[in-house]
Design a protein around this motif. Sequence first.
Motif, mmCIF file in Angstrom:
data_model
loop_
_atom_site.group_PDB
_atom_site.id
_atom_site.type_symbol
_atom_site.label_atom_id
_atom_site.label_comp_id
_atom_site.label_asym_id
_atom_site.label_seq_id
_atom_site.Cartn_x
_atom_site.Cartn_y
_atom_site.Cartn_z
ATOM 1 N N ALA A 1 0.837 -1.195 0.000
ATOM 2 C CA ALA A 1 0.000 0.000 0.000
ATOM 3 C C ALA A 1 0.877 1.252 0.000
ATOM 4 O O ALA A 1 0.622 2.218 -0.727
ATOM 5 C CB ALA A 1 -0.910 0.002 1.227
ATOM 6 N N ASP A 2 1.926 1.210 0.804
ATOM 7 C CA ASP A 2 2.857 2.331 0.884
ATOM 8 C C ASP A 2 3.496 2.607 -0.482
ATOM 9 O O ASP A 2 3.498 3.738 -0.981
ATOM 10 C CB ASP A 2 3.905 1.985 1.947
ATOM 11 C CG ASP A 2 5.006 3.007 2.051
ATOM 12 O OD1 ASP A 2 4.831 4.127 1.524
ATOM 13 O OD2 ASP A 2 6.034 2.691 2.672
ATOM 14 N N MET A 3 4.011 1.550 -1.131
ATOM 15 C CA MET A 3 4.641 1.694 -2.454
ATOM 16 C C MET A 3 3.682 2.346 -3.437
ATOM 17 O O MET A 3 4.064 3.117 -4.289
ATOM 18 C CB MET A 3 4.993 0.310 -3.023
ATOM 19 C CG MET A 3 5.985 -0.450 -2.197
ATOM 20 S SD MET A 3 7.632 -0.213 -2.847
ATOM 21 C CE MET A 3 8.548 -1.337 -1.818
ATOM 22 N N PHE A 4 2.403 1.968 -3.280
ATOM 23 C CA PHE A 4 1.393 2.435 -4.207
ATOM 24 C C PHE A 4 1.102 3.924 -4.031
ATOM 25 O O PHE A 4 0.952 4.658 -5.009
ATOM 26 C CB PHE A 4 0.123 1.605 -4.004
ATOM 27 C CG PHE A 4 -0.999 2.001 -4.898
ATOM 28 C CD1 PHE A 4 -0.953 1.700 -6.256
ATOM 29 C CD2 PHE A 4 -2.097 2.679 -4.398
ATOM 30 C CE1 PHE A 4 -1.983 2.073 -7.092
ATOM 31 C CE2 PHE A 4 -3.128 3.064 -5.232
ATOM 32 C CZ PHE A 4 -3.075 2.754 -6.584
ATOM 33 N N ILE A 5 1.040 4.383 -2.782
ATOM 34 C CA ILE A 5 0.683 5.795 -2.578
ATOM 35 C C ILE A 5 1.906 6.712 -2.590
ATOM 36 O O ILE A 5 1.785 7.925 -2.759
ATOM 37 C CB ILE A 5 -0.098 6.033 -1.255
ATOM 38 C CG1 ILE A 5 0.756 5.691 -0.016
ATOM 39 C CG2 ILE A 5 -1.392 5.251 -1.247
ATOM 40 C CD1 ILE A 5 0.145 6.158 1.296
ATOM 41 N N SER A 6 3.107 6.131 -2.447
ATOM 42 C CA SER A 6 4.280 6.976 -2.207
ATOM 43 C C SER A 6 4.647 7.958 -3.317
ATOM 44 O O SER A 6 5.173 9.030 -3.017
ATOM 45 C CB SER A 6 5.483 6.121 -1.811
ATOM 46 O OG SER A 6 5.722 5.126 -2.756
ATOM 47 N N PRO A 7 4.407 7.656 -4.607
ATOM 48 C CA PRO A 7 4.817 8.656 -5.608
ATOM 49 C C PRO A 7 4.164 10.019 -5.392
ATOM 50 O O PRO A 7 4.691 11.040 -5.802
ATOM 51 C CB PRO A 7 4.343 8.043 -6.932
ATOM 52 C CG PRO A 7 4.157 6.598 -6.671
ATOM 53 C CD PRO A 7 3.826 6.463 -5.217
ATOM 54 N N ILE B 1 8.920 1.897 4.285
ATOM 55 C CA ILE B 1 9.052 3.298 3.876
ATOM 56 C C ILE B 1 10.452 3.581 3.342
ATOM 57 O O ILE B 1 10.616 4.380 2.419
ATOM 58 C CB ILE B 1 8.643 4.230 5.039
ATOM 59 C CG1 ILE B 1 7.118 4.150 5.226
ATOM 60 C CG2 ILE B 1 9.045 5.681 4.762
ATOM 61 C CD1 ILE B 1 6.585 4.895 6.417
ATOM 62 N N THR B 2 11.474 2.896 3.863
ATOM 63 C CA THR B 2 12.810 3.091 3.272
ATOM 64 C C THR B 2 12.782 2.639 1.808
ATOM 65 O O THR B 2 13.443 3.243 0.965
ATOM 66 C CB THR B 2 13.922 2.299 4.010
ATOM 67 O OG1 THR B 2 13.766 0.898 3.776
ATOM 68 C CG2 THR B 2 13.924 2.563 5.498
ATOM 69 N N LEU B 3 12.024 1.593 1.516
ATOM 70 C CA LEU B 3 11.978 1.071 0.144
ATOM 71 C C LEU B 3 11.120 1.939 -0.764
ATOM 72 O O LEU B 3 11.522 2.260 -1.890
ATOM 73 C CB LEU B 3 11.468 -0.370 0.154
ATOM 74 C CG LEU B 3 12.321 -1.347 0.981
ATOM 75 C CD1 LEU B 3 11.721 -2.733 0.943
ATOM 76 C CD2 LEU B 3 13.767 -1.358 0.486
ATOM 77 N N SER B 4 9.945 2.317 -0.277
ATOM 78 C CA SER B 4 9.076 3.137 -1.130
ATOM 79 C C SER B 4 9.743 4.481 -1.434
ATOM 80 O O SER B 4 9.621 5.003 -2.537
ATOM 81 C CB SER B 4 7.716 3.339 -0.466
ATOM 82 O OG SER B 4 7.849 4.024 0.755
#
Lengths: 471, 471
Positions: free
Chosen positions: A134-140, A187-190
């Motif tokens: 979910a984080d990866m998805f919203i992070s941009p 979060i470090t990855l996103s």
Amino acid sequence: MSHHQKKTMRKHWLQISVFIFGLIIWFIPTPSGLETQAWHLFAIFITSIFAVIINAMPIFTSSIIALAAVVLTGTLTTKQAYSGFSEDFILLIIVAFLIARGVIKSGLGKRIAFLIIKKFGTSSLKLGYSVVAADMFISPAFPSNTARSGVLYPIVSALAADSGSKVSDGSRKKLGAFLMMTSMAGITLSSTLWLTAMAANPAGAKMAKEIGIDISYGSWALAASVPVFVLYLLVPWVIFKIYPPELKKTPEAPMIAQEALEKMGSIHKNEWIMAATFIGMVTLWVMSETWGMDKTAVAFLGLGILMLSNIFTLDDLKGEGNALGTLVWFSILYAMSKYLNELGFMGWVGEHISTSVAGYSWPVVYISLIVGYVFIHYFFVSQTAQMLALFSVFLSVAIKAGVPAEMMTYMLLFATNFNAIITPQGSSANVIYTGSGYIEAGEVYKVGGIVTLVNTTIFLTVGTAWMMFIL
Amino acid sequence: MSHHQKKTMRKHWLQISVFIFGLIIWFIPTPSGLETQAWHLFAIFITSIFAVIINAMPIFTSSIIALAAVVLTGTLTTKQAYSGFSEDFILLIIVAFLIARGVIKSGLGKRIAFLIIKKFGTSSLKLGYSVVAADMFISPAFPSNTARSGVLYPIVSALAADSGSKVSDGSRKKLGAFLMMTSMAGITLSSTLWLTAMAANPAGAKMAKEIGIDISYGSWALAASVPVFVLYLLVPWVIFKIYPPELKKTPEAPMIAQEALEKMGSIHKNEWIMAATFIGMVTLWVMSETWGMDKTAVAFLGLGILMLSNIFTLDDLKGEGNALGTLVWFSILYAMSKYLNELGFMGWVGEHISTSVAGYSWPVVYISLIVGYVFIHYFFVSQTAQMLALFSVFLSVAIKAGVPAEMMTYMLLFATNFNAIITPQGSSANVIYTGSGYIEAGEVYKVGGIVTLVNTTIFLTVGTAWMMFIL
């Protein structure tokens, strides 16, 4: 002597060791090239971190004593020492904390948590993967780590609480601690994956452009994609192994969640208000740069609306002493780190690392510099500050030694993100999650340290191979 | 419609009126001689105070909405708007809060409270007088209002709690509210009495010296003595009448206190540690100017010691969300007031008052200027800032109109202190007491307003007569 007394005695011995440790560092003659003031600040800063690592005292206690030491010895002026308290991004963390309480109290957090559990809730590990995805998805859309953790934290928090894992009754390790550590690592990855997922990224890309290296949104994502994908698969599993949740398989959870959702019925008025406020806030956060709006002020406005609609009340505020604790320790460590940098300490360390690798072959230089850059984050509270302070020095040394310039640029900018879990103060996200009480500061040094090691290893192997292939 | 719904509706209507009020002021054309920015800041500031006075929302809510308004409209920069959070005296208030909890938790607060009740506890009014007398006695050694309220607050707090008046169970009005309001009023008097009882006093004396008026420790105390003595007798009684404690006569309290003391037995280890820390801290506070030590850092050190000795723990901190609330609203109002002053708004009001009295006989000028000076404190959060901003303007106008220069000087400097209870943010002491929850912000406007009226009246009558006699 009772068990309790023995434990207290042991604690006091540890505390005395910390003070001796600090005094020794303080009185070591200042290395050449450094001001005494910078050395003294370093002595106090490293001692306060050491105290937390060996578990001699909590991070709050260690920080306030460090603050007193820094001011009373005249190492920093009062203005410098207290400057962290008025940093807007730190205030944003605090307000995000309070808003998270509103998300949970309104019932909206519960509802979202149950929806996630219903879909992915058959095991803790799956929940961990879902949170990171979910984080990866919203992070941009979130160039602010802080704002993004302000969105993720209430949901993860509700996920934990609704699975019966709470701080108040001592069941934090049942699920919450694992989920939050995983989300911190996520979060470090996103942040590494997208050019627009962290404030320092576009700033770094701009600095790279000045020396002729063009980084676009697409080229960044391409370069980061493979190592981040490998780490996405690896990291939640590693945390699951070294920091396991007591609750592992929960085959019946989706059904329970389904029942709970049915019992909750249709969305209540408070949930609607909360959702509208939250969506409004998130929209303004996402647009904040375009529209020139201050993210912290937006958060304060959101909190104001929640208070006017009695979703967050003064009584709720009374129980939020943890947020005050977080504000205090983080502001103190931030200011110390900032002035360590301004007084030239960071530059001095950077130069030492740089000169010590001179003359070696480029792969050796490459690996040493990246490892050095990652571990120096122990002393940096702000990722952006580290990037601004060290990116150019490290890059120029590497280029002189023959490291491919483009690859080095990407790696330094990626490392700025993937080293963020190395300390509890290493990123705003860590601060929010640690402040919840689910994770102890000391645990971040251990688990976060291992995750950083994994991140660094994968980027140095898979990441390097991938970049040598595409660049 | 239920009673509760009606109340909620009424609240919402009040809130809507506040916003309309704010919009009207905002859109009134900027008066000549003022920058639009200053006028807009005034509009937001006065609206946030108005909201509290008419009880449309608590001071915390009103402040955070004002902050959002100030930043999002671009009236202040983010740096300006958040600057209050790193003010050392504000942080001192917050740490004093936490230390007070330690005083109470260690048992020391209880013991001191019982000792006071044993001696003076036969009635609430007597207790009120005792608290103010104790303050008068210690105040010459405390040039910091904030530090002094940090000493008084835990004792008054314990006095209330041990008489069965608590915030948590709704019995705040039984005794605590009265005692705290009285102590707040007492601090306005103790600060007026001694040259060294408030930070602005010596600064004012120095400014007076520059225009040839010599003020010594003794001459100050002499000039203040009679009106302060009259007010000492009058004010606790006035508060007793207009803001009465539910508990009035307590003839059996001294005996109960005696028994409780016997039951407590000899002083415990934690009380010793607390007492030693507290005495150490107070000594350093008193010596802070001579030794050049920062009071806030001393307080942080004291808190650190309490944490290392487990007298104040992280669990205690969790419950101190009120301290966070106080930090937030006070920092916001402080910054707004500071910039109202810096943007010239205060000077503009001062000049208007000054010019509007030109041509009148000196007694009229004298009374108008003093009354104006007192009421302008509505807009000032810092007493020192008001003195620095307006003392010279008001004094020179008065002298030109024929007001005896020495008397005017004393009166302005006294007024800087005795007007401090006019708003909840008018003095650090008010902030600490209001933050306890015993007193509501709205009540300070009412009761504090009346006390200010009494203070002003006595100083203008008895005080003026006395000064005309001695000067």
